[in-house]
Write a protein that holds these residues in place. Structure first.
Motif, PDB file in Angstrom:
ATOM      1  N   THR A   1     -58.015   8.682  58.451  1.00  0.00           N
ATOM      2  CA  THR A   1     -58.617   8.587  59.784  1.00  0.00           C
ATOM      3  C   THR A   1     -57.596   8.167  60.846  1.00  0.00           C
ATOM      4  O   THR A   1     -57.966   7.865  61.977  1.00  0.00           O
ATOM      5  CB  THR A   1     -59.768   7.568  59.767  1.00  0.00           C
ATOM      6  N   GLY A   2     -56.317   8.129  60.470  1.00  0.00           N
ATOM      7  CA  GLY A   2     -55.279   7.746  61.433  1.00  0.00           C
ATOM      8  C   GLY A   2     -54.514   6.499  60.989  1.00  0.00           C
ATOM      9  O   GLY A   2     -54.647   6.039  59.843  1.00  0.00           O
ATOM     10  N   ASN A   3     -53.719   5.952  61.919  1.00  0.00           N
ATOM     11  CA  ASN A   3     -52.930   4.772  61.615  1.00  0.00           C
ATOM     12  C   ASN A   3     -53.800   3.509  61.625  1.00  0.00           C
ATOM     13  O   ASN A   3     -54.643   3.326  62.505  1.00  0.00           O
ATOM     14  CB  ASN A   3     -51.797   4.583  62.638  1.00  0.00           C
ATOM     15  N   VAL A   4     -53.583   2.671  60.623  1.00  0.00           N
ATOM     16  CA  VAL A   4     -54.299   1.396  60.529  1.00  0.00           C
ATOM     17  C   VAL A   4     -53.271   0.276  60.405  1.00  0.00           C
ATOM     18  O   VAL A   4     -52.324   0.384  59.614  1.00  0.00           O
ATOM     19  CB  VAL A   4     -55.248   1.371  59.303  1.00  0.00           C
ATOM     20  N   ASN A   5     -53.429  -0.793  61.207  1.00  0.00           N
ATOM     21  CA  ASN A   5     -52.548  -1.957  61.096  1.00  0.00           C
ATOM     22  C   ASN A   5     -53.006  -2.858  59.960  1.00  0.00           C
ATOM     23  O   ASN A   5     -54.174  -3.273  59.917  1.00  0.00           O
ATOM     24  CB  ASN A   5     -52.546  -2.763  62.403  1.00  0.00           C
ATOM     25  N   VAL A   6     -52.088  -3.116  59.037  1.00  0.00           N
ATOM     26  CA  VAL A   6     -52.390  -3.970  57.884  1.00  0.00           C
ATOM     27  C   VAL A   6     -51.482  -5.194  57.936  1.00  0.00           C
ATOM     28  O   VAL A   6     -50.287  -5.070  58.205  1.00  0.00           O
ATOM     29  CB  VAL A   6     -52.161  -3.200  56.557  1.00  0.00           C
ATOM     30  N   ILE A   7     -52.050  -6.374  57.674  1.00  0.00           N
ATOM     31  CA  ILE A   7     -51.248  -7.606  57.629  1.00  0.00           C
ATOM     32  C   ILE A   7     -50.677  -7.761  56.225  1.00  0.00           C
ATOM     33  O   ILE A   7     -51.433  -7.781  55.239  1.00  0.00           O
ATOM     34  CB  ILE A   7     -52.099  -8.842  57.984  1.00  0.00           C
ATOM     35  N   GLN A   8     -49.359  -7.862  56.143  1.00  0.00           N
ATOM     36  CA  GLN A   8     -48.696  -8.031  54.848  1.00  0.00           C
ATOM     37  C   GLN A   8     -47.764  -9.237  54.892  1.00  0.00           C
ATOM     38  O   GLN A   8     -47.320  -9.644  55.978  1.00  0.00           O
ATOM     39  CB  GLN A   8     -47.881  -6.787  54.504  1.00  0.00           C
ATOM     40  N   PRO A   9     -47.427  -9.815  53.716  1.00  0.00           N
ATOM     41  CA  PRO A   9     -46.438 -10.897  53.687  1.00  0.00           C
ATOM     42  C   PRO A   9     -45.101 -10.395  54.225  1.00  0.00           C
ATOM     43  O   PRO A   9     -44.712  -9.251  53.964  1.00  0.00           O
ATOM     44  CB  PRO A   9     -46.338 -11.253  52.197  1.00  0.00           C
ATOM     45  N   ASP A  10     -44.417 -11.223  54.983  1.00  0.00           N
ATOM     46  CA  ASP A  10     -43.107 -10.867  55.534  1.00  0.00           C
ATOM     47  C   ASP A  10     -42.040 -11.234  54.486  1.00  0.00           C
ATOM     48  O   ASP A  10     -41.520 -12.354  54.476  1.00  0.00           O
ATOM     49  CB  ASP A  10     -42.869 -11.617  56.842  1.00  0.00           C
ATOM     50  N   TYR A  11     -41.738 -10.286  53.616  1.00  0.00           N
ATOM     51  CA  TYR A  11     -40.801 -10.548  52.518  1.00  0.00           C
ATOM     52  C   TYR A  11     -39.395 -10.901  53.012  1.00  0.00           C
ATOM     53  O   TYR A  11     -38.780 -11.836  52.491  1.00  0.00           O
ATOM     54  CB  TYR A  11     -40.752  -9.344  51.565  1.00  0.00           C
ATOM     55  N   PRO A  12     -38.826 -10.189  54.006  1.00  0.00           N
ATOM     56  CA  PRO A  12     -37.493 -10.567  54.493  1.00  0.00           C
ATOM     57  C   PRO A  12     -37.450 -11.987  55.046  1.00  0.00           C
ATOM     58  O   PRO A  12     -36.494 -12.731  54.810  1.00  0.00           O
ATOM     59  CB  PRO A  12     -37.205  -9.532  55.581  1.00  0.00           C
ATOM     60  N   ALA A  13     -38.492 -12.406  55.781  1.00  0.00           N
ATOM     61  CA  ALA A  13     -38.530 -13.769  56.325  1.00  0.00           C
ATOM     62  C   ALA A  13     -38.609 -14.794  55.192  1.00  0.00           C
ATOM     63  O   ALA A  13     -37.967 -15.852  55.253  1.00  0.00           O
ATOM     64  CB  ALA A  13     -39.727 -13.927  57.265  1.00  0.00           C
ATOM     65  N   ALA A  14     -39.386 -14.487  54.153  1.00  0.00           N
ATOM     66  CA  ALA A  14     -39.480 -15.392  53.004  1.00  0.00           C
ATOM     67  C   ALA A  14     -38.141 -15.483  52.279  1.00  0.00           C
ATOM     68  O   ALA A  14     -37.720 -16.562  51.851  1.00  0.00           O
ATOM     69  CB  ALA A  14     -40.575 -14.904  52.048  1.00  0.00           C
ATOM     70  N   ALA A  15     -37.439 -14.347  52.142  1.00  0.00           N
ATOM     71  CA  ALA A  15     -36.118 -14.339  51.497  1.00  0.00           C
ATOM     72  C   ALA A  15     -35.130 -15.193  52.292  1.00  0.00           C
ATOM     73  O   ALA A  15     -34.349 -15.962  51.717  1.00  0.00           O
ATOM     74  CB  ALA A  15     -35.598 -12.909  51.362  1.00  0.00           C
TER      75      ALA A  15
END
Length: 334
Positions: A288-302
């Protein structure tokens, strides 16, 4: 209730990796050969110098030093300063000293230049070395000039500033920072002591033109000798996790409140990101198009994982444990 490190180890050890995958990584890309220019400039200043102080990171006491320092500058008296001793696990300090002595390094001082620990040993040791050597170029001049060398980001400028605090009661003469490359040129002389009258030359960090193994390169990168993005923050975080687990150094479990040790970097970084509330919006293409999903920020955690290690929040660490135990992982690569 906190579990003991022994319990945490027993619970997780069965799943821990026995080796770190090194295939497909190009160490030459991390350490370009342009640093030869800096070494040439140092050679040009040698006639002014009475002694060489080589500064290195105590967490990699036995690996990662540039052999060209001794080969090229080796005619001068030489003192090895192993800095950042507060971040290193030095339970095997005697073994470290014996190992270095077998390599011909008889004059070694461990320091913490941030808190001026052991820094008072440096100038008396330099004076002893200079006094027992022939000063080719100096005649009867009372002043001494010492060159400070080392790979990037090991604390060369911090040592100079610490010596000034100790002996002159003066503040910073050289800029310091947590990234490699702060000192970019061989500087003019900086006074660090009045009696005896002593000047130091700060120099840019110079890595070896060829790193002997991929694992040595990863150790150097963990200690901040190159910018993290050249290696990859998540790759570095993974190697750090592998190393901590391998040597049962589980301070990261308590620091991040993980409950148990884990050898999967994606899982660890996800839990770190959630704990630190570091998330990012990611666009996902759906029917149905683009959907914004919240994900963990792996680079920031690294980045946070690496920062915690480098600032000592995960406890003192010796990255050269295998070398001290005689199980060399530093087999030279073709």
């Amino acid at each position: 209730m906190r579990l003991s490190p022994r319990t945490l180890c027993a619970a997780a050890r069965a799943a821990w990796r026995e080796s770190f995958p090194l295939e497909g990584r190009d160490v030459a890309r991390w350490f370009p050969g342009h640093m030869a220019k800096g070494l040439k400039k140092m050679q040009g200043s040698l006639r002014l110098v009475d002694c060489i102080i080589e500064v290195h990171d105590a967490r990699i006491s036995l690996s990662g030093r540039n052999p060209l320092f001794q080969e090229t500058l080796g005619l001068k008296p030489h003192l090895l300063v192993l800095n950042k001793m507060d971040l290193a696990d030095l339970k095997e300090q005697q073994k470290i000293m014996q190992h270095l002595e077998r390599e011909g390094l008889k004059h070694v001082v461990f320091t913490n230049c941030v808190k001026d620990e052991n820094v008072k040993q440096v100038i008396p040791t330099v004076m002893e070395l200079v006094g027992s050597s022939y000063r080719y170029h100096r005649g009867e001049h009372a002043e001494h000039c010492v060159m400070v060398t080392g790979v990037p980001n090991v604390g060369k400028s911090s040592l100079i500033n610490s010596l000034r605090r100790q002996h002159l009661r003066k503040g910073k003469a050289t800029r310091v920072g947590g990234e490699p490359g702060i000192t970019r040129a061989v500087m003019s002389r900086i006074q660090v002591c009045e009696r005896p009258l002593m000047f130091l030359l700060d120099t840019p960090g110079v890595l070896a033109p060829r790193i002997p193994s991929m694992e040595t390169g990863l150790k150097l990168a963990l200690c901040g000798t190159v910018l993290d993005h050249l290696v990859g923050e998540e790759t570095l975080a993974d190697y750090l996790l592998y190393t901590l687990n391998k040597h049962q150094l589980l301070g990261y479990v308590h620091h991040y409140g993980l409950g148990e040790a884990c050898d999967d970097i994606a899982s660890v970084l996800k839990r770190v990101a959630v704990k630190l509330r570091k998330t990012q919006k990611v666009k996902v293409l759906t029917g149905t198009g683009n959907v914004n999903v919240i994900q963990p920020d792996y680079p920031a955690a690294a980045r946070d994982f690496l920062r915690a290690f480098r600032s000592g929040l995960l406890g003192p660490v010796m990255l050269d444990c295998d070398l001290l135990q005689g199980r060399s992982t530093e087999e030279e690569e073709p």
